[in-house]
Design an enzyme around this catalytic site. Structure first.
Site, PDB file in Angstrom:
ATOM      1  N   LYS A  42      42.291  31.506  36.717  1.00  0.00           N
ATOM      2  CA  LYS A  42      43.564  32.230  36.633  1.00  0.00           C
ATOM      3  C   LYS A  42      44.623  31.579  37.531  1.00  0.00           C
ATOM      4  O   LYS A  42      45.747  31.329  37.105  1.00  0.00           O
ATOM      5  CB  LYS A  42      43.373  33.706  37.022  1.00  0.00           C
ATOM      6  CG  LYS A  42      42.413  34.446  36.106  1.00  0.00           C
ATOM      7  CD  LYS A  42      42.303  35.915  36.452  1.00  0.00           C
ATOM      8  CE  LYS A  42      41.700  36.181  37.817  1.00  0.00           C
ATOM      9  NZ  LYS A  42      40.289  35.709  37.960  1.00  0.00           N
ATOM     10  N   ARG A 124      43.781  45.043  37.310  1.00  0.00           N
ATOM     11  CA  ARG A 124      42.379  44.624  37.288  1.00  0.00           C
ATOM     12  C   ARG A 124      41.490  45.756  36.786  1.00  0.00           C
ATOM     13  O   ARG A 124      40.303  45.565  36.574  1.00  0.00           O
ATOM     14  CB  ARG A 124      41.972  44.218  38.699  1.00  0.00           C
ATOM     15  CG  ARG A 124      40.735  43.371  38.745  1.00  0.00           C
ATOM     16  CD  ARG A 124      40.573  42.834  40.140  1.00  0.00           C
ATOM     17  NE  ARG A 124      41.521  41.776  40.372  1.00  0.00           N
ATOM     18  CZ  ARG A 124      41.182  40.517  40.673  1.00  0.00           C
ATOM     19  NH1 ARG A 124      39.926  40.183  40.770  1.00  0.00           N
ATOM     20  NH2 ARG A 124      42.100  39.617  40.886  1.00  0.00           N
ATOM     21  N   ARG A 163      35.616  25.366  45.044  1.00  0.00           N
ATOM     22  CA  ARG A 163      37.067  25.579  45.150  1.00  0.00           C
ATOM     23  C   ARG A 163      37.580  25.286  46.554  1.00  0.00           C
ATOM     24  O   ARG A 163      36.975  25.655  47.551  1.00  0.00           O
ATOM     25  CB  ARG A 163      37.398  27.021  44.793  1.00  0.00           C
ATOM     26  CG  ARG A 163      38.858  27.344  45.101  1.00  0.00           C
ATOM     27  CD  ARG A 163      39.349  28.585  44.475  1.00  0.00           C
ATOM     28  NE  ARG A 163      38.518  29.735  44.726  1.00  0.00           N
ATOM     29  CZ  ARG A 163      38.665  30.884  44.093  1.00  0.00           C
ATOM     30  NH1 ARG A 163      39.590  31.004  43.170  1.00  0.00           N
ATOM     31  NH2 ARG A 163      37.892  31.908  44.353  1.00  0.00           N
ATOM     32  N   ARG A 196      37.943  29.591  50.707  1.00  0.00           N
ATOM     33  CA  ARG A 196      38.210  31.029  50.882  1.00  0.00           C
ATOM     34  C   ARG A 196      36.978  31.749  51.406  1.00  0.00           C
ATOM     35  O   ARG A 196      35.862  31.467  50.962  1.00  0.00           O
ATOM     36  CB  ARG A 196      38.608  31.646  49.532  1.00  0.00           C
ATOM     37  CG  ARG A 196      40.056  31.469  49.216  1.00  0.00           C
ATOM     38  CD  ARG A 196      40.433  31.868  47.822  1.00  0.00           C
ATOM     39  NE  ARG A 196      39.827  33.068  47.288  1.00  0.00           N
ATOM     40  CZ  ARG A 196      40.149  33.588  46.115  1.00  0.00           C
ATOM     41  NH1 ARG A 196      41.069  32.999  45.359  1.00  0.00           N
ATOM     42  NH2 ARG A 196      39.567  34.673  45.667  1.00  0.00           N
ATOM     43  N   ARG A 207      31.650  40.128  43.710  1.00  0.00           N
ATOM     44  CA  ARG A 207      32.863  40.029  42.888  1.00  0.00           C
ATOM     45  C   ARG A 207      32.530  39.968  41.400  1.00  0.00           C
ATOM     46  O   ARG A 207      33.204  40.599  40.587  1.00  0.00           O
ATOM     47  CB  ARG A 207      33.663  38.780  43.293  1.00  0.00           C
ATOM     48  CG  ARG A 207      34.377  38.968  44.609  1.00  0.00           C
ATOM     49  CD  ARG A 207      34.792  37.647  45.205  1.00  0.00           C
ATOM     50  NE  ARG A 207      35.752  36.962  44.387  1.00  0.00           N
ATOM     51  CZ  ARG A 207      35.980  35.647  44.465  1.00  0.00           C
ATOM     52  NH1 ARG A 207      35.305  34.914  45.323  1.00  0.00           N
ATOM     53  NH2 ARG A 207      36.892  35.100  43.713  1.00  0.00           N
TER      54      ARG A 207
END
Ligand code: AP5
Length: 256
Positions: A42, A124, A163, A196, A207
């Site tokens: 996203k 969400r 990431r 992160r 998550r």
């Protein structure tokens, strides 16, 4: 192709804050929502789609991370709602609908932006989607589409583990799939890239479970109201962008 993402001060500061470079009104300001599981791309796509459409990238995750970083530097104390939100985010849990809607409502100026926007991370849940619809209806505006990035769950773990993000401009990279030109350094501003905290394996698991619990009613809502665009998110970032633009073009061929 239109100009790149504006400063987004109104989004990051909230309240009466204005963006430093006032947005140029567009003939067709796109109002979009980007959906998909954690790691679907996203943030990666939002950066590219925003540049393509001239719309502002409004990310709830970026907002909370920016506020958390500012409070850590001792610049700005976190409000009660933001403290609660940041704590839930770090655990990998969803922020409550009430708190999240309060944070977005404090930035309602952005909803009327004449440049349009791309929400990344909001709504969400089904409850958040209903509230967004209600706010837009009250303003006489409508959402053009909800773009859902669809991808096999097995690819997500690798994407999240690899990431790296720029703490300054929020650009997103992947150590192998989408690396920066110089290892560990942001292409845009030369900042050192970071990982992160919620990309730790235990937070990633939470998550993904949270996403599974909340996504069905949300997708159904956009499907039933004729606004859901499904896009295959397996491919290079450029390939996925082309699919998104193609899907939007079919919706409004004259403006993309
Ligand atoms: P948020 O920051 O929105 O996180 P998320 O939804 O979990 O999504 P991510 O940012 O992890 O993934 P992404 O889809 O943006 O993927 P990316 O482009 O980085 O929210 C964080 C947390 O805040 C949530 O968990 C929740 O707790 C809370 N929260 C936020 N909004 C909320 C709300 N409205 N209500 C309640 N709680 C809320 O890509 C991932 C990696 O893959 C990158 O390394 C990237 O380089 C790579 N990649 C991307 N595309 C490709 C590609 N095509 N090929 C190869 N690699 C790729």
């Amino acid at each position: 192709m239109t100009s790149s993402n504006p400063g987004r001060e109104a989004w990051f500061e909230g309240g009466d804050a204005h963006c430093e470079n006032p947005p140029r009104a567009l003939e067709h300001p796109w109002r979009l929502v980007l959906l998909g599981p954690p790691g679907a791309g996203k943030g990666t796509q939002a950066e590219r789609i925003s540049k393509k459409l001239g719309a502002c990238h409004l990310s709830t995750g970026d907002l909370m991370r920016a506020c958390a970083a500012k409070s850590k530097d001792g610049c700005v104390p976190l409000s009660g709602a933001m403290q609660e939100a940041v704590a839930a985010m770090r655990r990998g849990e969803l922020v409550s609908d009430e708190t999240m809607c309060r944070l977005v409502a404090e930035r309602s100026r952005c909803l009327a932006c004449s440049r349009g926007y791309l929400f990344d991370g909001f709504p969400r849940t089904y409850a958040q989607a209903l509230i967004l619809d209600e706010w837009l209806t009250r303003m006489g505006l409508q959402l053009d589409a909800a773009v859902n990035l669809e991808i096999d769950q097995r690819l997500l773990i690798d994407r999240l583990g690899g990431r790296r993000v720029c703490p300054k401009c929020k650009a997103t990279y992947h150590v192998t799939g989408n690396p920066p030109k110089v290892e560990g350094i942001c292409d845009h501003d030369g900042e050192a890239l970071i990982q992160r905290p919620d990309d730790r394996p235990e937070a990633v698991k939470t998550r993904l479970e949270e996403y599974d619990r909340s996504c069905e009613p949300l997708l159904r809502h956009y499907e039933e109201t004729g606004r859901l665009l499904r896009v295959d998110a397996d491919g290079t970032p450029e390939e996925v962008l082309l699919r998104v633009v193609d899907a939007l073009q079919q919706r409004a061929p004259q403006v993309v």
